[in-house]
Design a protein around this motif. Structure first.
Motif, PDB file in Angstrom:
ATOM      1  N   ALA A 158      76.154  71.921  18.586  1.00 14.85           N
ATOM      2  CA  ALA A 158      75.294  73.019  18.141  1.00 14.85           C
ATOM      3  C   ALA A 158      74.118  72.511  17.323  1.00 14.85           C
ATOM      4  O   ALA A 158      74.257  71.600  16.496  1.00 14.85           O
ATOM      5  N   LEU A 159      72.947  73.105  17.547  1.00 11.95           N
ATOM      6  CA  LEU A 159      71.723  72.753  16.840  1.00 11.95           C
ATOM      7  C   LEU A 159      71.289  73.927  15.971  1.00 11.95           C
ATOM      8  O   LEU A 159      71.386  75.075  16.379  1.00 11.95           O
ATOM      9  N   GLU A 160      70.780  73.628  14.776  1.00 16.92           N
ATOM     10  CA  GLU A 160      70.293  74.698  13.909  1.00 16.92           C
ATOM     11  C   GLU A 160      69.123  75.417  14.559  1.00 16.92           C
ATOM     12  O   GLU A 160      69.046  76.647  14.554  1.00 16.92           O
ATOM     13  N   ASP A 161      68.208  74.630  15.114  1.00 13.16           N
ATOM     14  CA  ASP A 161      67.092  75.202  15.867  1.00 13.16           C
ATOM     15  C   ASP A 161      67.186  74.686  17.294  1.00 13.16           C
ATOM     16  O   ASP A 161      67.049  73.490  17.536  1.00 13.16           O
ATOM     17  N   PHE A 162      67.438  75.580  18.218  1.00 10.97           N
ATOM     18  CA  PHE A 162      67.544  75.208  19.622  1.00 10.97           C
ATOM     19  C   PHE A 162      66.120  75.119  20.175  1.00 10.97           C
ATOM     20  O   PHE A 162      65.579  76.059  20.747  1.00 10.97           O
ATOM     21  N   SER A 163      65.512  73.975  19.973  1.00 14.07           N
ATOM     22  CA  SER A 163      64.115  73.763  20.336  1.00 14.07           C
ATOM     23  C   SER A 163      64.042  73.048  21.681  1.00 14.07           C
ATOM     24  O   SER A 163      64.509  71.912  21.814  1.00 14.07           O
TER      25      SER A 163
ATOM     26  N   ALA B 170      77.895  79.896  16.220  1.00 13.39           N
ATOM     27  CA  ALA B 170      77.655  81.036  15.333  1.00 13.39           C
ATOM     28  C   ALA B 170      77.302  80.597  13.925  1.00 13.39           C
ATOM     29  O   ALA B 170      76.506  81.258  13.237  1.00 13.39           O
ATOM     30  N   THR B 171      77.890  79.507  13.456  1.00 14.57           N
ATOM     31  CA  THR B 171      77.655  79.060  12.086  1.00 14.57           C
ATOM     32  C   THR B 171      76.479  78.090  11.970  1.00 14.57           C
ATOM     33  O   THR B 171      75.880  77.971  10.897  1.00 14.57           O
ATOM     34  N   THR B 172      76.143  77.401  13.051  1.00 18.18           N
ATOM     35  CA  THR B 172      75.112  76.356  12.987  1.00 18.18           C
ATOM     36  C   THR B 172      73.757  76.833  13.477  1.00 18.18           C
ATOM     37  O   THR B 172      72.732  76.587  12.839  1.00 18.18           O
ATOM     38  N   ASN B 173      73.736  77.508  14.607  1.00 15.94           N
ATOM     39  CA  ASN B 173      72.471  77.850  15.246  1.00 15.94           C
ATOM     40  C   ASN B 173      71.839  79.089  14.600  1.00 15.94           C
ATOM     41  O   ASN B 173      72.462  80.145  14.523  1.00 15.94           O
ATOM     42  N   LYS B 174      70.617  78.927  14.156  1.00 15.01           N
ATOM     43  CA  LYS B 174      69.902  80.027  13.489  1.00 15.01           C
ATOM     44  C   LYS B 174      68.686  80.505  14.271  1.00 15.01           C
ATOM     45  O   LYS B 174      68.161  81.596  14.002  1.00 15.01           O
ATOM     46  N   SER B 175      68.228  79.691  15.227  1.00 14.17           N
ATOM     47  CA  SER B 175      66.987  80.055  15.905  1.00 14.17           C
ATOM     48  C   SER B 175      66.842  79.290  17.210  1.00 14.17           C
ATOM     49  O   SER B 175      67.600  78.356  17.499  1.00 14.17           O
ATOM     50  N   TYR B 176      65.841  79.671  17.974  1.00 14.44           N
ATOM     51  CA  TYR B 176      65.406  78.942  19.165  1.00 14.44           C
ATOM     52  C   TYR B 176      63.894  78.808  19.056  1.00 14.44           C
ATOM     53  O   TYR B 176      63.225  79.597  18.357  1.00 14.44           O
ATOM     54  N   SER B 177      63.330  77.815  19.726  1.00 12.64           N
ATOM     55  CA  SER B 177      61.889  77.614  19.595  1.00 12.64           C
ATOM     56  C   SER B 177      61.360  76.787  20.754  1.00 12.64           C
ATOM     57  O   SER B 177      62.113  76.310  21.602  1.00 12.64           O
ATOM     58  N   ASP B 178      60.074  76.582  20.755  1.00 13.10           N
ATOM     59  CA  ASP B 178      59.296  75.830  21.733  1.00 13.10           C
ATOM     60  C   ASP B 178      59.203  76.604  23.045  1.00 13.10           C
ATOM     61  O   ASP B 178      59.795  77.664  23.216  1.00 13.10           O
ATOM     62  N   ALA B 179      58.472  76.031  23.982  1.00 11.57           N
ATOM     63  CA  ALA B 179      58.066  76.767  25.178  1.00 11.57           C
ATOM     64  C   ALA B 179      59.233  77.292  25.999  1.00 11.57           C
ATOM     65  O   ALA B 179      59.203  78.425  26.493  1.00 11.57           O
ATOM     66  N   ASP B 180      60.278  76.488  26.169  1.00 11.78           N
ATOM     67  CA  ASP B 180      61.392  76.889  27.019  1.00 11.78           C
ATOM     68  C   ASP B 180      62.634  77.299  26.237  1.00 11.78           C
ATOM     69  O   ASP B 180      63.694  77.531  26.841  1.00 11.78           O
ATOM     70  N   GLY B 181      62.528  77.411  24.927  1.00 11.36           N
ATOM     71  CA  GLY B 181      63.680  77.769  24.112  1.00 11.36           C
ATOM     72  C   GLY B 181      64.369  79.061  24.542  1.00 11.36           C
ATOM     73  O   GLY B 181      65.580  79.079  24.783  1.00 11.36           O
TER      74      GLY B 181
END
Length: 360
Positions: free
Chosen positions: A71-76, A128-139
Motif C-alpha cells: 500500500a502507498l500513501e499516495d497512489f501516484s 484502508a490505513t495507508t492510502n490517503k490519495s491518488y494522483s498524477d495523470a493515470d492515478g
C-alpha cells in the motif's frame, strides 16, 4: 420465466416482507450467494472444470499467505506513454494486493478456512490505513481498474464475524473518500475510462449499500451504451487506438459486462440482454471474437495484438458463454481452462470457477 422478471418479482417480495428498499433488496454484487453455493457444490462433487479451477485458486491464495502488502500513501501513477516504468511500478502495488485480497477472500468463502479470510482482511486494512490519495495523470484510472479486487473481497467478507467492525468502518471510509472518488472522477469520460469508473462505482455502491449511486451508474451506462457500440459491433472510441484497437475493445467490454452483471445481481436491471436498433453488448462481443481469431482482417489498423484464450479476451469469453448461451465463446477458450486473470485489472478474474449463469 425471464430472468429479469424473476429477479424483479423476488425483489418486490422482499420489499413487501422485510421493508427493504427496492434498489438493494436482492444483494449480490459480483458473487451472489446462489453462485457461491452452486460452486461449493461443484467443488464437493469434484466436478470439472470447477474443481481444477478451485485448486488453482487455492494455489494463488496459499502464495498470498506469505506476502506482505504494498500500500502507498499516495497512489501516484504517471501517464503510461510519459513514464512507462513509473506507471508499471506504482500500478503493481495495488494490482498485487488487490488480486491477493480477492483470491484469499474467495478461498475463505468457498472452504471456510480462517487463514484465508484473515489474510484478505490484512490487505484490506493495509490499504484502508495507508492510502490517503491518488494522483498524477493515470492515478484515477489505474485505481479504478486495479482496485476492484479489494472491493469484491470486501463484499465477500462484509457479513463475516472475523472482520472487526472498526476495521470494516475504516475500509468503508477509504472506499468513500478515495476509491469511489477516483471512479466517479472518470465515469463521465467517453471511452474505457468511463467504463472502469462506472464499474468501480457500481462495486462501491454495492459495498456501501448506496442505491442512489447505483441508479446514477445505471443511468450513465444507459445514456451512452449504444453510442459506444456501433451498428456493426465495433466500438468507435476504442478502435481508434491504432495497433492496440483489439486490446482496448476488450478493455472496454470487460468493465461494461462486469458492471452490468453486478447491477443485475444487486438491483435487478438487466443491461446484458438489452438491445436497441439491433445494437447490444453481445453484438460487440461477437465483433471482438471474430477479429481476435482473425486479427489480420481487423479493418482499423494493422499489426493487432489478438490476445489469447488463456489470457484476454479468453477470460471475457469464458465469463459470457453462459450469459448468452453461445458455445462459440467456450470453443474459443477450448483447452485453456481453468482460466484465471491475475494481473493489471479485475473484472473477470476467476471466470471458470465463478462462471456467471443467469439462473443457478
Amino acid at each position: 420465466m425471464n430472468t429479469s422478471i424473476y429477479l424483479i418479482i423476488n425483489s418486490l417480495v422482499l420489499v413487501a416482507y422485510f421493508g427493504l428498499p427496492v434498489s438493494f433488496a436482492l444483494g449480490g454484487g459480483m458473487h451472489p450467494q446462489a453462485q457461491i453455493d452452486f460452486v461449493k457444490n461443484q467443488i464437493a462433487k469434484k466436478q470439472q472444470p470447477y474443481y481444477d479451477a478451485y485448486l488453482e485458486l487455492i494455489g494463488y491464495a496459499d502464495d498470498a499467505l506469505n506476502q506482505g502488502h504494498h500500500a502507498l500513501e499516495d497512489f501516484s501513477v504517471p501517464g503510461f506513454y510519459r513514464d512507462a516504468e513509473g506507471h508499471r511500478n506504482n500500478s503493481r502495488s495495488l494490482q498485487t494486493d488487490s488480486f491477493n485480497a480477492y483470491a484469499c477472500a474467495l478461498a475463505f468463502k468457498l472452504n471456510g478456512d480462517l487463514k484465508y479470510g484473515q489474510k484478505a482482511i490484512f490487505f484490506l486494512k493495509s490499504w484502508a490505513t495507508t492510502n490517503k490519495s491518488y494522483s498524477d495523470a493515470d492515478g484515477p484510472l489505474v485505481m479504478s481498474y486495479s482496485g476492484p479486487g479489494l472491493l469484491i473481497a470486501a463484499e465477500l467478507l462484509k457479513d463475516e464475524e472475523i472482520w472487526k467492525s472498526t476495521d470494516k468502518r475504516q475500509f468503508q471510509e477509504w472506499v468513500e473518500n478515495v476509491y469511489r472518488q477516483a471512479c466517479n472522477e472518470i465515469r463521465n469520460r467517453k471511452n474505457n475510462w468511463a467504463d472502469w469508473g462506472r464499474y468501480g462505482s457500481v462495486l462501491s455502491a454495492v459495498f456501501l449499500d448506496d442505491p442512489d449511486e447505483m441508479q446514477e451508474n445505471i443511468r450513465l451506462i444507459k445514456s451512452d451504451l449504444f453510442d459506444k457500440i456501433a451498428g456493426d459491433g465495433h466500438m468507435p472510441e476504442e478502435v481508434r487506438r491504432q495497433d492496440r484497437g483489439l486490446w482496448y475493445t476488450y478493455f472496454s467490454l470487460a468493465p461494461i459486462t462486469a458492471a452490468c452483471w453486478a447491477i443485475l445481481q444487486t438491483e435487478g436491471t438487466d443491461l446484458l440482454l438489452w438491445e436497441e436498433n439491433s445494437r447490444s453488448i453481445k453484438l460487440a462481443l461477437d465483433y471482438l471474437l471474430h477479429y481476435v481469431k482473425e486479427p489480420e482482417a481487423w479493418p482499423w489498423h494493422e499489426k493487432q495484438r489478438p490476445g489469447a484464450p488463456d489470457s484476454w479476451p479468453g477470460n471475457l469469453m469464458e465469463a459470457m458463454e453462459a450469459i448468452y448461451d453461445d458455445k462459440r465463446y467456450g470453443e474459443y477458450v477450448g483447452t485453456a481452462r481453468p482460466i484465471t486473470y491475475t494481473t493489471h485489472h479485475f473484472a473477470w478474474t476467476f471466470p471458470t470457477l465463478m462462471k456467471p449463469i443467469l439462473t443457478y
